[in-house]
Write a protein that holds these residues in place. Structure first.
Motif, PDB file in Angstrom:
ATOM      1  N   ARG A  99     -35.757  -5.036 -18.123  1.00 15.92           N
ATOM      2  CA  ARG A  99     -36.627  -6.271 -17.909  1.00 15.92           C
ATOM      3  C   ARG A  99     -36.593  -6.781 -16.457  1.00 15.92           C
ATOM      4  O   ARG A  99     -37.580  -7.610 -16.137  1.00 15.92           O
ATOM      5  CB  ARG A  99     -36.002  -7.276 -18.966  1.00 15.92           C
ATOM      6  CG  ARG A  99     -36.545  -8.610 -19.090  1.00 15.92           C
ATOM      7  CD  ARG A  99     -37.380  -8.587 -20.414  1.00 15.92           C
ATOM      8  NE  ARG A  99     -37.916 -10.026 -20.386  1.00 15.92           N
ATOM      9  CZ  ARG A  99     -38.279 -10.481 -21.387  1.00 15.92           C
ATOM     10  NH1 ARG A  99     -38.191  -9.800 -22.440  1.00 15.92           N
ATOM     11  NH2 ARG A  99     -38.670 -11.932 -21.394  1.00 15.92           N
ATOM     12  N   CYS A 100     -35.708  -6.408 -15.851  1.00 18.79           N
ATOM     13  CA  CYS A 100     -35.395  -7.051 -14.456  1.00 18.79           C
ATOM     14  C   CYS A 100     -36.561  -6.417 -13.446  1.00 18.79           C
ATOM     15  O   CYS A 100     -36.526  -5.279 -13.245  1.00 18.79           O
ATOM     16  CB  CYS A 100     -34.030  -6.962 -13.937  1.00 18.79           C
ATOM     17  SG  CYS A 100     -34.167  -7.371 -12.230  1.00 18.79           S
ATOM     18  N   PRO A 101     -37.359  -7.334 -13.073  1.00 21.46           N
ATOM     19  CA  PRO A 101     -38.611  -6.914 -12.139  1.00 21.46           C
ATOM     20  C   PRO A 101     -38.002  -6.383 -10.621  1.00 21.46           C
ATOM     21  O   PRO A 101     -38.847  -5.676 -10.339  1.00 21.46           O
ATOM     22  CB  PRO A 101     -39.265  -8.448 -12.008  1.00 21.46           C
ATOM     23  CG  PRO A 101     -38.452  -9.136 -11.940  1.00 21.46           C
ATOM     24  CD  PRO A 101     -37.585  -8.816 -12.938  1.00 21.46           C
ATOM     25  N   LYS A 138     -30.143  -8.709  -4.723  1.00 25.90           N
ATOM     26  CA  LYS A 138     -31.336  -8.354  -5.071  1.00 25.90           C
ATOM     27  C   LYS A 138     -32.282  -9.371  -6.008  1.00 25.90           C
ATOM     28  O   LYS A 138     -33.429  -9.615  -6.161  1.00 25.90           O
ATOM     29  CB  LYS A 138     -31.370  -7.196  -5.745  1.00 25.90           C
ATOM     30  CG  LYS A 138     -31.427  -5.626  -4.970  1.00 25.90           C
ATOM     31  CD  LYS A 138     -31.792  -4.612  -6.028  1.00 25.90           C
ATOM     32  CE  LYS A 138     -31.732  -3.120  -5.740  1.00 25.90           C
ATOM     33  NZ  LYS A 138     -31.892  -2.183  -6.832  1.00 25.90           N
ATOM     34  N   CYS A 139     -31.204  -9.958  -6.955  1.00 23.22           N
ATOM     35  CA  CYS A 139     -31.790 -10.862  -7.811  1.00 23.22           C
ATOM     36  C   CYS A 139     -32.821 -12.080  -7.304  1.00 23.22           C
ATOM     37  O   CYS A 139     -32.461 -12.596  -6.191  1.00 23.22           O
ATOM     38  CB  CYS A 139     -30.599 -11.738  -8.400  1.00 23.22           C
ATOM     39  SG  CYS A 139     -30.979 -12.714  -9.783  1.00 23.22           S
ATOM     40  N   ILE A 140     -33.866 -12.063  -7.899  1.00 29.28           N
ATOM     41  CA  ILE A 140     -34.702 -13.376  -7.357  1.00 29.28           C
ATOM     42  C   ILE A 140     -34.826 -14.588  -8.312  1.00 29.28           C
ATOM     43  O   ILE A 140     -35.562 -15.371  -8.376  1.00 29.28           O
ATOM     44  CB  ILE A 140     -36.235 -12.803  -7.204  1.00 29.28           C
ATOM     45  CG1 ILE A 140     -36.630 -12.057  -8.289  1.00 29.28           C
ATOM     46  CG2 ILE A 140     -36.340 -11.700  -6.176  1.00 29.28           C
ATOM     47  CD1 ILE A 140     -38.282 -11.788  -8.500  1.00 29.28           C
ATOM     48  N   CYS A 141     -33.829 -14.354  -9.193  1.00 29.10           N
ATOM     49  CA  CYS A 141     -33.752 -15.548 -10.067  1.00 29.10           C
ATOM     50  C   CYS A 141     -34.778 -16.132 -10.942  1.00 29.10           C
ATOM     51  O   CYS A 141     -35.044 -17.361 -11.019  1.00 29.10           O
ATOM     52  CB  CYS A 141     -33.065 -16.924  -9.069  1.00 29.10           C
ATOM     53  SG  CYS A 141     -31.821 -16.646  -8.105  1.00 29.10           S
ATOM     54  N   CYS A 142     -35.537 -15.072 -11.188  1.00 26.53           N
ATOM     55  CA  CYS A 142     -36.578 -15.493 -12.185  1.00 26.53           C
ATOM     56  C   CYS A 142     -36.322 -15.719 -13.560  1.00 26.53           C
ATOM     57  O   CYS A 142     -36.972 -16.260 -14.219  1.00 26.53           O
ATOM     58  CB  CYS A 142     -37.650 -14.225 -12.262  1.00 26.53           C
ATOM     59  SG  CYS A 142     -36.668 -12.662 -13.241  1.00 26.53           S
ATOM     60  N   GLY A 143     -34.960 -15.303 -14.028  1.00 29.48           N
ATOM     61  CA  GLY A 143     -34.680 -15.719 -15.451  1.00 29.48           C
ATOM     62  C   GLY A 143     -35.189 -14.868 -16.575  1.00 29.48           C
ATOM     63  O   GLY A 143     -35.111 -15.161 -17.913  1.00 29.48           O
ATOM     64  N   ALA A 144     -35.865 -13.683 -16.129  1.00 30.69           N
ATOM     65  CA  ALA A 144     -36.498 -12.663 -17.033  1.00 30.69           C
ATOM     66  C   ALA A 144     -35.519 -12.088 -17.955  1.00 30.69           C
ATOM     67  O   ALA A 144     -35.678 -11.516 -19.275  1.00 30.69           O
ATOM     68  CB  ALA A 144     -37.482 -11.743 -16.592  1.00 30.69           C
ATOM     69  N   CYS A 145     -34.111 -12.145 -17.700  1.00 25.96           N
ATOM     70  CA  CYS A 145     -33.129 -11.398 -18.228  1.00 25.96           C
ATOM     71  C   CYS A 145     -32.494 -12.289 -19.366  1.00 25.96           C
ATOM     72  O   CYS A 145     -31.941 -11.631 -20.086  1.00 25.96           O
ATOM     73  CB  CYS A 145     -32.017 -10.835 -17.426  1.00 25.96           C
ATOM     74  SG  CYS A 145     -31.338 -12.167 -16.152  1.00 25.96           S
ATOM     75  N   TYR A 146     -32.732 -13.563 -19.333  1.00 19.17           N
ATOM     76  CA  TYR A 146     -32.120 -14.520 -20.164  1.00 19.17           C
ATOM     77  C   TYR A 146     -32.679 -14.372 -21.632  1.00 19.17           C
ATOM     78  O   TYR A 146     -31.998 -14.552 -22.498  1.00 19.17           O
ATOM     79  CB  TYR A 146     -32.024 -15.885 -19.492  1.00 19.17           C
ATOM     80  CG  TYR A 146     -31.615 -17.156 -20.266  1.00 19.17           C
ATOM     81  CD1 TYR A 146     -30.437 -16.868 -21.039  1.00 19.17           C
ATOM     82  CD2 TYR A 146     -32.363 -18.227 -20.468  1.00 19.17           C
ATOM     83  CE1 TYR A 146     -30.006 -17.994 -21.819  1.00 19.17           C
ATOM     84  CE2 TYR A 146     -31.960 -19.225 -21.147  1.00 19.17           C
ATOM     85  CZ  TYR A 146     -30.773 -19.182 -21.928  1.00 19.17           C
ATOM     86  OH  TYR A 146     -30.208 -20.132 -22.553  1.00 19.17           O
TER      87      TYR A 146
HETATM   88  S1  SF4 Z   1     -32.813 -13.409 -13.082  1.00 20.65           S
HETATM   89 FE1  SF4 Z   1     -32.146 -11.565 -14.093  1.00 20.65          FE
HETATM   90  S2  SF4 Z   1     -34.209 -10.466 -14.433  1.00 20.65           S
HETATM   91 FE2  SF4 Z   1     -34.724 -12.033 -12.938  1.00 20.65          FE
HETATM   92  S3  SF4 Z   1     -34.005 -11.034 -10.814  1.00 20.65           S
HETATM   93 FE3  SF4 Z   1     -32.278 -11.932 -11.460  1.00 20.65          FE
HETATM   94  S4  SF4 Z   1     -31.139 -10.088 -12.589  1.00 20.65           S
HETATM   95 FE4  SF4 Z   1     -33.165  -9.577 -12.831  1.00 20.65          FE
END
Ligand code: SF4
Ligand code: SF4
Length: 358
Positions: A212-214, A235-243
């Motif tokens: 799921r993580c972009p 690396k994490c862009i704090c998008c929240g897609a993993c939540y």
């Molecule tokens: S918030 Fe989760 S899905 Fe988004 S970049 Fe960070 S680790 Fe990946």
């Protein structure tokens, strides 16, 4: 010989809308001579047959209880031959077959708390996501932020005094609903998710979360002898897609989930091509119950645009003409490093994901 069986109707997909149209609209479908707007909130259509129909548009709160819907239906029964329709910004429209009914309809709507407006060059009702009620990942109550802002912009909905239409929207997470808008208010997570390693193995399908993580920042890990996940925070862009697929990867935070304001989005291709929004303010406090910091910035952008844009310029056209440096000068918004989208490493990150290759 037995008769062939009729094929049963497929009960999926969008139903034919004509069955719900007001009789006058159905009769004159595709056969209109012209339309005009006699006053804000009212459209007047004249058909080649000579028949006329008036449409009165009122704002709703979008999330409506059954009593409010009954109130609106009673009004439709009284004035609009029991027909209504909703617009893309959750306004309600009553089609009226006689001009004599327009005034009393407006009076009754406004007496019951539904402002009449939203046509022409007005600020339309804000399209907002409603995750606080039904979704599993909202970082704020988007509807509450909208209520606070529309209280301030009430008269801009009832009047047509903007250079062009203004669409606003809010989103209660960074990744899903919401859309292009002239001004958009969007949750912005500023820290990577916090992982509850005790729960991951029981709750999450780990390969699905990794996929799921972009930016491919998640990998499987063994923590305290239990299968879990870890995040490469660089690396994490704090998008929240993993939540959403893995609630133990909590990203919502009372302090670090903020708001960002984006401007210049447009779906329409009238006069100029469609455009994507760009972020102009970041790190705004997520401050219920009235979110004053958000409202202040939105109003500032809106009123500078109102004063400075030429007739018929959408917000994106105005910025295109004056340029981004002038936009920041005129709105007195600080231009910070958080607004720079330089895509450094984007190619590597995206190629590392399972979603895209280039
Ligand atoms: S918030 Fe989760 S899905 Fe988004 S970049 Fe960070 S680790 Fe990946
Ligand atoms: S914006 Fe996100 S949190 Fe809000 S309703 Fe949509 S998916 Fe749910």
């Amino acid at each position: 010989m037995s008769q062939p069986q009729m094929r049963r109707a497929i009960e999926s997909g969008v139903p034919d809308n004509r069955q719900f149209l007001h009789p006058l609209l159905k009769k004159n479908y595709g056969n209109w001579k012209y339309h005009d707007r006699p006053r804000p909130g009212v459209l007047h259509h004249v058909a080649h047959s000579g028949e006329e129909v008036w449409t009165v548009r009122a704002g709703t709160q979008r999330q409506m209880d059954v009593w409010t819907i009954r109130t609106l239906c009673d009004i439709a029964d009284k004035y609009a031959e029991s027909h209504v329709r909703f617009t893309i910004r959750s306004n309600i429209e009553f089609m009226v077959s006689s001009f004599d009914k327009v005034g009393p309809l407006i009076k009754e709507l406004e007496a019951k708390g539904f402002p009449v407006g939203g046509t022409g060059n007005s600020v339309s009702m804000i399209a907002h996501t409603q995750g606080w009620l039904h979704c599993d990942i909202p970082g704020t109550d988007a509807s509450g932020a909208v209520k606070a802002l529309m209280d301030d912009l009430y008269d801009e909905f009832r009047r047509e005094e903007m250079p062009n239409r203004v669409h606003l929207s809010t989103s209660c997470c960074e990744i899903n609903c919401g859309g292009q808008a002239d001004i958009a208010i969007i949750i912005q997570h500023t820290k990577p998710p916090k992982i509850n390693h005790d729960l991951v193995a029981n709750v999450c399908e780990r390969p699905a979360v990794v996929a799921r993580c972009p930016v491919a920042a998640i990998r499987p890990a063994l923590v305290n002898g239990k299968p879990s996940l870890e995040v490469d925070e660089k690396k994490c862009i704090c998008c929240g897609a993993c939540y959403p697929p893995c609630p133990p990867m909590q990203i919502n935070d009372p302090e670090f989930s903020k708001f960002a304001i984006w401007v210049g989005g447009k779906n329409s291709n009238a006069r100029a091509k469609p455009t994507f929004m760009k972020m102009v303010a970041a790190g705004i406090p997520n401050n219920p119950p009235r979110w004053p910091e958000v409202s202040e910035i939105v109003k500032r952008i809106l009123y500078v645009y109102k004063d400075d844009a030429r007739p018929w310029e959408r917000l994106s056209d105005w910025i295109e003409r004056i340029g981004w440096p002038r936009f920041f000068e005129k709105t007195q918004l600080p231009f910070t490093k958080y607004l720079v989208d330089d895509w450094r490493g984007a190619r590597v990150n995206l190629n590392a994901s399972t979603h895209i290759r280039f």
